[in-house]
Design an enzyme around this catalytic site. Structure first.
Site, mmCIF file in Angstrom:
data_model
loop_
_atom_site.group_PDB
_atom_site.id
_atom_site.type_symbol
_atom_site.label_atom_id
_atom_site.label_comp_id
_atom_site.label_asym_id
_atom_site.label_seq_id
_atom_site.Cartn_x
_atom_site.Cartn_y
_atom_site.Cartn_z
ATOM 1 N N HIS A 171 38.881 -14.213 -52.454
ATOM 2 C CA HIS A 171 38.801 -14.051 -53.907
ATOM 3 C C HIS A 171 37.521 -13.290 -54.294
ATOM 4 O O HIS A 171 36.900 -13.555 -55.317
ATOM 5 C CB HIS A 171 38.843 -15.414 -54.597
ATOM 6 C CG HIS A 171 39.580 -15.422 -55.903
ATOM 7 N ND1 HIS A 171 40.859 -15.911 -56.034
ATOM 8 C CD2 HIS A 171 39.230 -15.000 -57.152
ATOM 9 C CE1 HIS A 171 41.252 -15.802 -57.309
ATOM 10 N NE2 HIS A 171 40.279 -15.247 -57.992
ATOM 11 N N GLN A 216 50.808 -10.948 -60.478
ATOM 12 C CA GLN A 216 50.111 -12.030 -59.757
ATOM 13 C C GLN A 216 50.298 -13.342 -60.495
ATOM 14 O O GLN A 216 50.073 -13.431 -61.707
ATOM 15 C CB GLN A 216 48.618 -11.700 -59.641
ATOM 16 C CG GLN A 216 47.794 -12.817 -59.009
ATOM 17 C CD GLN A 216 47.153 -13.740 -60.044
ATOM 18 O OE1 GLN A 216 46.773 -13.289 -61.116
ATOM 19 N NE2 GLN A 216 47.059 -15.020 -59.723
ATOM 20 N N SER A 250 47.241 -9.510 -63.436
ATOM 21 C CA SER A 250 46.896 -10.930 -63.289
ATOM 22 C C SER A 250 47.642 -11.790 -64.312
ATOM 23 O O SER A 250 47.904 -11.353 -65.438
ATOM 24 C CB SER A 250 45.388 -11.087 -63.509
ATOM 25 O OG SER A 250 45.048 -12.430 -63.751
ATOM 26 N N LYS A 300 48.357 -14.599 -51.446
ATOM 27 C CA LYS A 300 46.969 -14.117 -51.551
ATOM 28 C C LYS A 300 45.984 -15.263 -51.355
ATOM 29 O O LYS A 300 46.174 -16.343 -51.932
ATOM 30 C CB LYS A 300 46.775 -13.480 -52.936
ATOM 31 C CG LYS A 300 45.381 -12.956 -53.217
ATOM 32 C CD LYS A 300 45.384 -12.116 -54.486
ATOM 33 C CE LYS A 300 44.044 -11.449 -54.738
ATOM 34 N NZ LYS A 300 43.036 -12.353 -55.265
ATOM 35 N N THR A 323 48.792 -16.320 -55.839
ATOM 36 C CA THR A 323 47.411 -16.624 -55.426
ATOM 37 C C THR A 323 47.294 -18.100 -55.097
ATOM 38 O O THR A 323 47.614 -18.965 -55.917
ATOM 39 C CB THR A 323 46.429 -16.219 -56.544
ATOM 40 O OG1 THR A 323 46.549 -14.819 -56.747
ATOM 41 C CG2 THR A 323 44.998 -16.560 -56.180
ATOM 42 N N TYR A 367 49.373 -17.401 -60.990
ATOM 43 C CA TYR A 367 48.612 -18.625 -60.758
ATOM 44 C C TYR A 367 49.563 -19.776 -61.045
ATOM 45 O O TYR A 367 50.305 -19.740 -62.036
ATOM 46 C CB TYR A 367 47.422 -18.739 -61.717
ATOM 47 C CG TYR A 367 46.187 -17.974 -61.306
ATOM 48 C CD1 TYR A 367 45.714 -18.035 -59.994
ATOM 49 C CD2 TYR A 367 45.477 -17.221 -62.226
ATOM 50 C CE1 TYR A 367 44.560 -17.337 -59.623
ATOM 51 C CE2 TYR A 367 44.326 -16.522 -61.857
ATOM 52 C CZ TYR A 367 43.875 -16.598 -60.554
ATOM 53 O OH TYR A 367 42.745 -15.927 -60.187
ATOM 54 N N ARG A 392 30.598 -20.144 -61.036
ATOM 55 C CA ARG A 392 29.789 -18.916 -61.092
ATOM 56 C C ARG A 392 28.683 -19.134 -62.110
ATOM 57 O O ARG A 392 28.944 -19.282 -63.301
ATOM 58 C CB ARG A 392 30.675 -17.733 -61.476
ATOM 59 C CG ARG A 392 31.761 -17.515 -60.432
ATOM 60 C CD ARG A 392 32.958 -16.740 -60.921
ATOM 61 N NE ARG A 392 34.148 -17.168 -60.182
ATOM 62 C CZ ARG A 392 35.386 -17.081 -60.647
ATOM 63 N NH1 ARG A 392 35.619 -16.558 -61.823
ATOM 64 N NH2 ARG A 392 36.401 -17.515 -59.926
ATOM 65 N N ARG A 421 34.388 -15.431 -54.980
ATOM 66 C CA ARG A 421 34.279 -16.119 -56.266
ATOM 67 C C ARG A 421 34.696 -17.574 -56.188
ATOM 68 O O ARG A 421 34.605 -18.313 -57.165
ATOM 69 C CB ARG A 421 35.149 -15.399 -57.311
ATOM 70 C CG ARG A 421 34.694 -13.984 -57.548
ATOM 71 C CD ARG A 421 35.752 -13.150 -58.237
ATOM 72 N NE ARG A 421 35.907 -13.429 -59.641
ATOM 73 C CZ ARG A 421 35.136 -12.962 -60.607
ATOM 74 N NH1 ARG A 421 34.113 -12.195 -60.305
ATOM 75 N NH2 ARG A 421 35.381 -13.243 -61.861
HETATM 76 C C1 LIG Z 1 36.518 -10.054 -62.488
HETATM 77 C C2 LIG Z 1 37.500 -10.533 -61.460
HETATM 78 C C3 LIG Z 1 38.612 -11.249 -61.868
HETATM 79 C C4 LIG Z 1 39.535 -11.680 -60.928
HETATM 80 N N1 LIG Z 1 40.672 -12.325 -61.344
HETATM 81 C C5 LIG Z 1 41.638 -12.615 -60.449
HETATM 82 C C6 LIG Z 1 42.883 -13.116 -60.889
HETATM 83 O O1 LIG Z 1 43.129 -13.282 -62.080
HETATM 84 N N2 LIG Z 1 43.810 -13.418 -59.935
HETATM 85 C C7 LIG Z 1 43.572 -13.234 -58.590
HETATM 86 O O2 LIG Z 1 44.438 -13.527 -57.766
HETATM 87 N N3 LIG Z 1 42.406 -12.738 -58.161
HETATM 88 C C8 LIG Z 1 41.443 -12.403 -59.054
HETATM 89 N N4 LIG Z 1 40.282 -11.837 -58.623
HETATM 90 C C9 LIG Z 1 40.086 -11.551 -57.192
HETATM 91 C C10 LIG Z 1 40.612 -10.147 -56.853
HETATM 92 O O3 LIG Z 1 42.017 -10.104 -56.934
HETATM 93 C C11 LIG Z 1 40.222 -9.732 -55.434
HETATM 94 O O4 LIG Z 1 40.606 -10.725 -54.531
HETATM 95 C C12 LIG Z 1 38.711 -9.465 -55.299
HETATM 96 O O5 LIG Z 1 38.235 -8.833 -56.448
HETATM 97 C C13 LIG Z 1 38.453 -8.588 -54.093
HETATM 98 O O6 LIG Z 1 37.088 -8.386 -53.910
HETATM 99 P P1 LIG Z 1 36.301 -7.075 -54.443
HETATM 100 O O7 LIG Z 1 36.138 -7.269 -55.917
HETATM 101 O O8 LIG Z 1 35.025 -7.146 -53.713
HETATM 102 O O9 LIG Z 1 37.141 -5.862 -54.144
HETATM 103 C C14 LIG Z 1 39.322 -11.406 -59.548
HETATM 104 C C15 LIG Z 1 38.204 -10.690 -59.160
HETATM 105 C C16 LIG Z 1 37.293 -10.241 -60.097
HETATM 106 C C17 LIG Z 1 36.110 -9.449 -59.634
#
Ligand SMILES: Cc1cc2nc3c(=O)[nH]c(=O)nc-3n(C[C@H](O)[C@H](O)[C@H](O)COP(=O)(O)O)c2cc1C
Length: 379
Positions: free
Chosen positions: A276, A128, A107, A252, A156, A130, A165, A279
């Site tokens: 995401h 990845q 990330s 993404k 992303t 941002y 959250r 989230r």
């Molecule tokens: C703690 C956490 C941090 C995340 N940080 C990023 C991030 O920095 N960049 C990003 O593109 N997605 C981020 N995501 C989303 C994940 O890349 C992914 O889309 C998501 O976790 C998929 O769902 P799952 O956790 O149910 O497998 C994050 C997810 C979590 C749980």
């Protein structure tokens, strides 16, 4: 060492071992967490066709993602602050992925920097991105990822603004963190984690601190992060990033066929059907429910991966049956990392591979590349 038979066991151990602030950061979704929970639940609603008397002796999970051979069609999704789930977390997760033979995505908001992860691994990983308001910083990040040998850029698109959250706000998870007596007590209950963190110098956003103007220390980093997400991000920026990067590009956060067509038109090599992990927009459909229309719209013209709610190898098979050509896992591997460090990520991957393999066998399939809608049962 407790017996670990499934990803849920890793989650429980993660919860015990990692301070609440960081465990909750992983195990949380936006607002009421409807989309977060739907992502998981909608996989459980899918039923599979059991087949018998088919020779299933020699089975294979080997596949390709972006032309790269992978041990199974599962990549580690980018997750911010992985280095707070376990000291040097990104390095441990990248090494576990490398040894297992699946891709790792770093990330932008990682604790260990691109260069640091590259120095500790021997195979290329994915980066990845941002998009920040400071486009000079973005351009330098792209160049740094290329210089470090990253083999794909995962851009992303679903975080132009931050979802809310509740748990993060209540826990004081901000930059710098809001420390209360309750936080101190909670940290004191996790001495192993605290000692590990004291033993590493990697405790801030490694790609940002010292690289972005206005993010020299924790206080200025907080102000920088709050002001840098870019709500103006649009398809022209995607084209600029595509040209600057010049390599494999993955988009993404695609949840709608229209956006998927646009992604194909700009020449993306793959898209990730993703909300995401629930989230961002609470109220978005589960990603598995969004997938079929996207496959109808752009299937065959680029790779279509899915993430969100995958907690088992059986979920991976269901995503493939719905038309995904690959998958990503986020929380599943974070639970492993928080529970047991690098070996926990390996355990997570072993569990998923084994569940995928067994499910294929019960469905009468020997090659993961043959999984399609024919395995789906309908009344
Ligand atoms: C703690 C956490 C941090 C995340 N940080 C990023 C991030 O920095 N960049 C990003 O593109 N997605 C981020 N995501 C989303 C994940 O890349 C992914 O889309 C998501 O976790 C998929 O769902 P799952 O956790 O149910 O497998 C994050 C997810 C979590 C749980």
């Amino acid at each position: 060492m407790p017996t670990i038979t499934c990803v849920e066991d890793l989650r429980r151990l993660h919860r015990r071992r990692v301070p609440r602030m960081f465990y909750d950061y992983a195990d949380s979704g936006a607002w009421e967490e409807i989309t977060y929970r739907d992502n998981e639940r909608r996989f459980r609603d899918i039923r599979l066709r059991q087949r018998v008397a088919v020779d299933i002796e020699h089975r294979s999970l080997a596949a390709r993602m972006l032309g790269e051979p992978v041990a199974m069609p599962v990549a580690l999704a980018p997750c911010g602050m992985t280095g707070m789930q376990h000291p040097d977390g990104e390095i441990h997760a990248a090494l576990a992925a490398e040894r297992f033979g699946v891709p790792f995505t770093l990330s932008t908001m990682s604790i260990c920097s691109i260069e640091d992860v590259a120095a500790h691994t021997s195979r290329p990983f994915w980066f990845q991105l941002y998009v920040m308001r400071d486009r000079e910083f973005v351009a330098r990040l792209i160049d740094r990822a290329r210089d470090a040998g990253c083999s794909a850029l995962v851009l992303t698109l679903d975080l132009q603004i931050m979802g809310q959250r509740h748990k993060d706000i209540r826990n004081g998870l901000s930059t710098p963190p809001r420390i209360t007596p309750a936080t101190v007590l909670d940290f004191a209950r996790r001495p192993r984690w605290c000692l590990g963190m004291l033993g590493t110098r990697r405790r801030a956003f490694g790609n940002v601190v010292g690289h972005a103007r206005g993010a020299e220390n924790m206080k200025s980093l907080g102000e920088w992060s709050a002001s840098q997400l870019d709500p103006t991000l649009c398809w022209d920026d995607v084209e600029w990033i595509r040209d600057r990067w010049g390599g494999k590009l993955v988009l993404k956060g695609i949840m709608e066929p229209e956006d998927a067509r646009r992604a194909a038109a700009v020449g993306a090599d793959a898209i990730i059907v993703s909300n995401h992990g629930g989230r961002q927009l609470d109220g978005a459909p589960a990603s598995i429910d969004a997938l079929p229309a996207i496959v109808d719209a752009v299937g065959g013209s680029l790779e279509i991966w899915l993430d969100g709610g995958i907690r088992s190898g059986q979920d991976v098979l269901k995503a493939l049956a719905y038309g995904a050509t690959g998958t990503m896992i986020g929380r599943a591997y974070l639970y492993g990392l928080g529970a047991l460090g690098g070996p926990g990520v390996t355990r997570c991957l072993e569990l998923i591979a084994n569940e995928l393999d067994l499910t294929m066998a019960f469905c009468g399939i020997r090659d993961v590349n043959d999984v399609d809608a024919r395995v789906l049962w309908s009344p």
